[in-house]
Design a protein around this motif. Structure first.
Motif, PDB file in Angstrom:
ATOM      1  N   TYR A 164       0.885  -1.368  -0.097  1.00 41.36           N
ATOM      2  CA  TYR A 164      -0.246  -0.075   0.105  1.00 41.36           C
ATOM      3  C   TYR A 164       0.649   1.247  -0.006  1.00 41.36           C
ATOM      4  O   TYR A 164       0.670   2.104  -0.695  1.00 41.36           O
ATOM      5  CB  TYR A 164      -0.826   0.018   1.087  1.00 41.36           C
ATOM      6  N   PHE A 190       3.821   1.718  -0.938  1.00 42.65           N
ATOM      7  CA  PHE A 190       4.683   1.846  -2.295  1.00 42.65           C
ATOM      8  C   PHE A 190       3.748   2.368  -3.294  1.00 42.65           C
ATOM      9  O   PHE A 190       4.194   3.334  -3.958  1.00 42.65           O
ATOM     10  CB  PHE A 190       4.890   0.275  -2.964  1.00 42.65           C
ATOM     11  N   ALA A 191       2.384   1.946  -3.351  1.00 43.47           N
ATOM     12  CA  ALA A 191       1.582   2.350  -4.367  1.00 43.47           C
ATOM     13  C   ALA A 191       1.342   3.808  -3.893  1.00 43.47           C
ATOM     14  O   ALA A 191       1.036   4.649  -4.872  1.00 43.47           O
ATOM     15  CB  ALA A 191       0.307   1.784  -4.368  1.00 43.47           C
ATOM     16  N   HIS A 230       3.908   6.051  -5.225  1.00 41.44           N
ATOM     17  CA  HIS A 230       3.953   6.182  -6.555  1.00 41.44           C
ATOM     18  C   HIS A 230       2.785   7.273  -7.151  1.00 41.44           C
ATOM     19  O   HIS A 230       3.032   7.906  -7.991  1.00 41.44           O
ATOM     20  CB  HIS A 230       3.956   4.901  -7.289  1.00 41.44           C
TER      21      HIS A 230
END
Lengths: 457, 454
Positions: free
Chosen positions: A206, A208-209, A212
């Motif tokens: 989560y 990481f997303a 990004h």
């Protein structure tokens, strides 16, 4: 998993207490405050509910001097004054950095970007209670640096072509720029994979997303802002001013005339504010464009002078900044009794920019409102007293920067000549020759080059 | 909120069951055994009946043929047959040409997107969110339109200039793409429903990250394809070979586990796969660099309105003599060796595929562990979903594209001419003079100037 469960459990009960924005939004606003504050782009929930505790403003970081000066007033007026004073302070700050020139502007844009990124990531940490995830803080900042390196490298290489060619290490970095950026990103990616810890897989993915998506939103926009800036400071100043003006005008119109709510998401916005703001912004944009188009300082593309190692803004203004005569349509001719009117073509463009800023720009604000409702926060942060975080002020700008960039690319200018030259020099010699001859015949057709005979000498 | 809480509660029980089964299975019987093809390892643990097996859609014919064998061997045969089927299919579409390859890449991309989005729906129980399915597909269309428009304009320049509507679409391409995206964005904002804000934002984020991963990669693959089919075939083959070789080496020699995330991968498999892939890459490049069909950039012939692959092979694909270092000279007794320069590049590509490529697989493993799924989908019997097969490829495509841009070719001359002709006349003159000075310096011009004057 337990964290998610607790959050879910925790979230259900304090729903009523934490979710101040929803409650006040639905209940009281419609009744008592609809005619009241139309509200700036998302600070609305703060300005008018002195009874409810302001959840993120537990620490009131209004400066002491302001607090003293406004002691006597009731809390609601105090809030208005603080917001007013800070608004004026921000606008003056804006003028000051415009005066200081392009370098200062770039640095300010970069600082704003970093602060916005930090605000959004902090919200992510709070939402997921993931502040202690191994490596994660480092990785988020590392990805920010990588993406910034990639984007700034692409821009810098274009605009500072001569400087880059001179210095050997810079030349190497410019030539293999994409490879180096990719390698840096990959290192971060591999670190992420190696840092996956058994109990925290989902949280780590989560975050990481989240990182990004934040990068996608924040960094690309700021980069487009800088590219607009290089086209000419007017392409930076006018869009930002339009958005600020729309905020303020919609607020004022809503304050005086507001009656019909606009959208459930931001219950203090009204149709009257929206439409009034639209017309006021178009007029304002027009006037501002007219004023700024006269100065070379604003109108010229920012160039880097290799000899003096500084930025220069001096040039022959392009066609759109040269006064031209337009014949009025007969309807207006009869009312005004003028046949033609002198306008800068840029003023016509500014009408489109203003329309976008007033009609679509607010959707950026609604998006941020929805985001704050979704994650039950009042403001992104507490950086600016009375207004919230940096992100609160810049949420409407974010669509505007992309629109301006796309507008310029589609309707105003062609490709950048120095970039084309750069690409030319990278080709194989036979290809260069081919292009040389094509260009030669093309220019001869246009009459810009004398015909074949007298060339070599 | 309630949904998230339920999900949390439900998950604690299967968690207890699943993890020991994976650990136990991996520790006891399979450590000495398989290295495992990139992420289907959890399926082959057929000794663990607690884990719900997804619907078995092995074709009936295979089932009948293998009915006699025990279930473990049956699994292997199914996987083996499907592997061969996929590889043959790969050869077949290469034979069919660039157009078909592009279509296949597009289909694979759409299927991968659909698989990942479906996982998102099942994770968040958000299948019934208003508008969301429509919006996800709409965003996919917008981003594809943007990317394909950029590519098509470059490569089909003359065709586009000829047709009036295409010309307008290409001139205002960015504006149109942006307007389409904005429409989707505004629809999203208008579709926000009070109780479901968080879910909607999650799905919005999920869609965008998926687009970022899936669509950009597929687009880079198409870019590589246009450089020459060899830049498409060799990287994909290297990754496939690495999968298979690492599996084999791990099967025969595997002993030391590589990473906690994929417990069936071993260091022996990793290193053996590395060397085997490099050798394979060199041999494959040697075979392919000789054929024009693979080596030439794909071009669109305006007159025949079709793709052609016909050209003078660039230096990269011409045999050159390399002097061997003296060490190898004494060993093999050759003084020089004839190689294609491309084979040297293929060493770099193979190394990347063996060393960094598996991280894409680990990422997908972690993702599946995180969301407690065995495979992305059930599309391919024995292997899982399309995404399961393509997870290692995804870093490879980007690497090849960056590698080409940095080390192989410069910018595309047609594109540069296009940009030149779009400039203002005074800018064109400036560039003309700079180019002239540059070419004269290099000594390329004076000869021609005399020839022109004469």
């Amino acid at each position: 998993m337990t964290e998610l469960r607790k959050r879910g459990g925790g979230g259900a009960d304090p729903d009523s207490a934490d979710n101040i924005s929803d409650k006040e939004a639905d209940g009281d606003d419609r009744l008592g405050l609809a005619g009241d504050a139309e509200g700036e782009c998302d600070g609305d929930s703060k300005a008018d509910t002195p009874d409810y505790p302001l959840s993120t403003a537990d620490t009131d970081n209004t400066p002491e001097c302001l607090n003293k000066a406004l002691e006597g007033l009731p809390p609601r007026w105090k809030n208005y004054w603080i917001r007013g004073v800070l608004s004026l302070a921000m606008i003056s700050g804006f003028f000051l950095i415009i005066y200081m020139g392009p370098i200062a502007l770039i640095l300010v844009v970069m600082s704003v970007q970093i602060k916005c990124f930090q605000e959004i990531i902090t919200i992510g940490y709070r939402v997921y209670h993931s502040y202690d995830l191994p490596w994660f803080r480092t990785l988020s900042w590392y990805f920010l640096i990588c993406v910034n390196y990639f984007f700034y490298g692409e821009t810098v290489a274009d605009y500072f072509g001569a400087l880059v060619q001179r210095e050997e290490p810079l030349q190497f970095l410019a030539r293999y720029h994409r490879f180096i950026s990719f390698a840096l990103y990959l290192a971060g990616f591999c670190m992420f994979v190696l840092s996956l810890v058994k109990k925290h897989y989902r949280l780590q993915f989560y975050m990481f997303a989240w990182t990004h998506v934040t990068l996608l939103i924040v960094v690309t926009q700021s980069h487009l802002v800088i590219q607009n800036l290089f086209e000419g400071m007017i392409w930076f100043i006018v869009p930002i001013s339009i958005v600020i003006c729309n905020d303020i005008m919609a607020y004022l119109f809503g304050f005086f005339f507001g009656r019909t709510p606009l959208i459930k998401l931001s219950p203090k916005k009204t149709w009257e504010g929206f439409i009034g703001g639209f017309f006021a912004t178009v007029v304002f944009g027009f006037i501002l464009a007219y004023l700024l188009s006269q100065f070379q300082y604003f109108v010229c593309p920012v160039g880097f002078n290799s000899e003096s190692n500084s930025f220069t803004v001096e040039c022959e203004p392009s066609d759109i900044f040269v006064m031209q005569e337009y014949t009025l349509p007969t309807v207006l001719q009869n009312t005004l009794r003028w046949k033609t009117v002198n306008l800068y073509p840029f003023a016509i463009h500014s009408i489109f920019l203003s329309s976008f800023g007033s009609l679509i720009g607010p959707f950026g604000g609604f998006f941020a409102s929805g985001f704050k409702r979704a994650f039950k926060i009042k403001d992104f942060a507490n950086t600016i007293p009375g207004h919230g975080g940096i992100m609160d002020r810049f949420d409407c700008q974010y669509l505007m920067a992309t629109f301006t960039h796309v507008y310029i690319a589609s309707f105003v200018r062609g490709p950048n000549p120095s970039k084309v030259l750069q690409q030319l020099l990278l080709l194989q010699p036979e290809q260069q020759l081919g292009i040389f001859h094509t260009l030669q015949s093309h220019l001869r057709d246009k009459g810009m080059l004398p015909p074949a005979a007298v060339q070599a000498e | 909120m309630a949904e998230l809480r339920h999900r949390g509660l439900k998950d604690t029980d299967p968690t207890v069951q699943q993890q020991p089964s994976e650990d136990k299975g991996s520790d006891n019987e399979l450590k000495a055994e398989k290295d495992g093809v990139s992420d289907s390892e959890s399926k082959v643990d057929s000794g663990v009946p607690e884990v719900p097996v997804p619907a078995d859609d092995t074709p009936e014919v295979l089932n009948k043929a293998l009915s006699g064998l025990s279930s473990r061997w049956k699994n292997w045969w199914v996987r083996g047959i499907l592997t061969l089927a996929m590889i043959s299919f790969f050869f077949f579409i290469i034979y069919l040409g660039p157009m078909v390859l592009m279509m296949i890449v597009l289909c694979v991309q759409i299927k991968c997107f659909q698989e990942i989005i479906t996982i998102g729906y099942s994770v968040y129980h958000s299948y019934d969110l208003p508008w969301f399915r429509t919006l996800s597909w709409y965003f996919l269309l917008c981003v594809n339109y943007f990317f394909y428009g950029e590519t098509v304009t470059d490569y089909f320049f003359t065709l586009v200039q000829r047709e009036e509507p295409l010309r307008i679409l290409s001139k205002y391409h960015r504006f149109i793409s942006f307007a389409l995206y904005l429409t989707g964005f505004c629809m999203f904002v208008l579709s926000l429903v009070k109780k479901h804000y968080r879910l909607q934002f999650y799905m919005f984020g999920w869609t965008h990250v998926t687009l970022l991963i899936v669509v950009t990669q597929s687009h880079l693959i198409i870019h590589n394809l246009f450089e020459g089919m060899i830049w498409f075939i060799v990287p994909i083959s290297c990754v496939i070979c690495n999968d298979i070789m690492a599996y084999m080496f791990g099967f025969f020699f595997g002993r030391t586990p590589l990473i906690k995330l994929s417990p069936k991968k071993t260091w022996e498999g990793f290193i053996g796969g590395f060397f085997a892939t490099i050798v394979f890459g060199i041999m494959l490049s040697y075979v392919m660099a000789g054929c024009r069909y693979f080596v030439c950039p794909v071009e669109f012939n305006n007159d025949s309105n079709s793709f052609q692959v016909d050209c003078e092979p660039s230096e990269l694909f011409q045999l050159q003599d390399y002097a061997l270092p003296s060490m190898l000279e004494s060993v093999t007794g050759w003084t020089t060796v004839s190689l294609y320069p491309f084979q040297i590049h293929s060493i770099a590509l193979s190394s990347f595929a063996s060393i960094v490529g598996p991280f894409g697989g680990f990422f997908a493993s972690g993702f599946k562990r995180a969301f407690k799924i065995k495979d992305f989908a059930n599309t391919i019997p024995g292997h899982g979903g399309i995404m399961d097969r393509f997870d290692c490829q995804y870093l490879m495509a980007t690497f090849v594209n960056v590698y080409i841009a940095s080390f192989i070719r410069g910018p595309n001359p047609t594109k540069v001419i296009q940009q030149l002709l779009a400039l203002r006349p005074d800018q064109q003159l400036y560039i003309f003079n700079s180019l002239k000075a540059h070419l004269t310096e290099k000594g390329l011009l004076p000869a021609l100037e005399e020839a022109a004057a004469a």
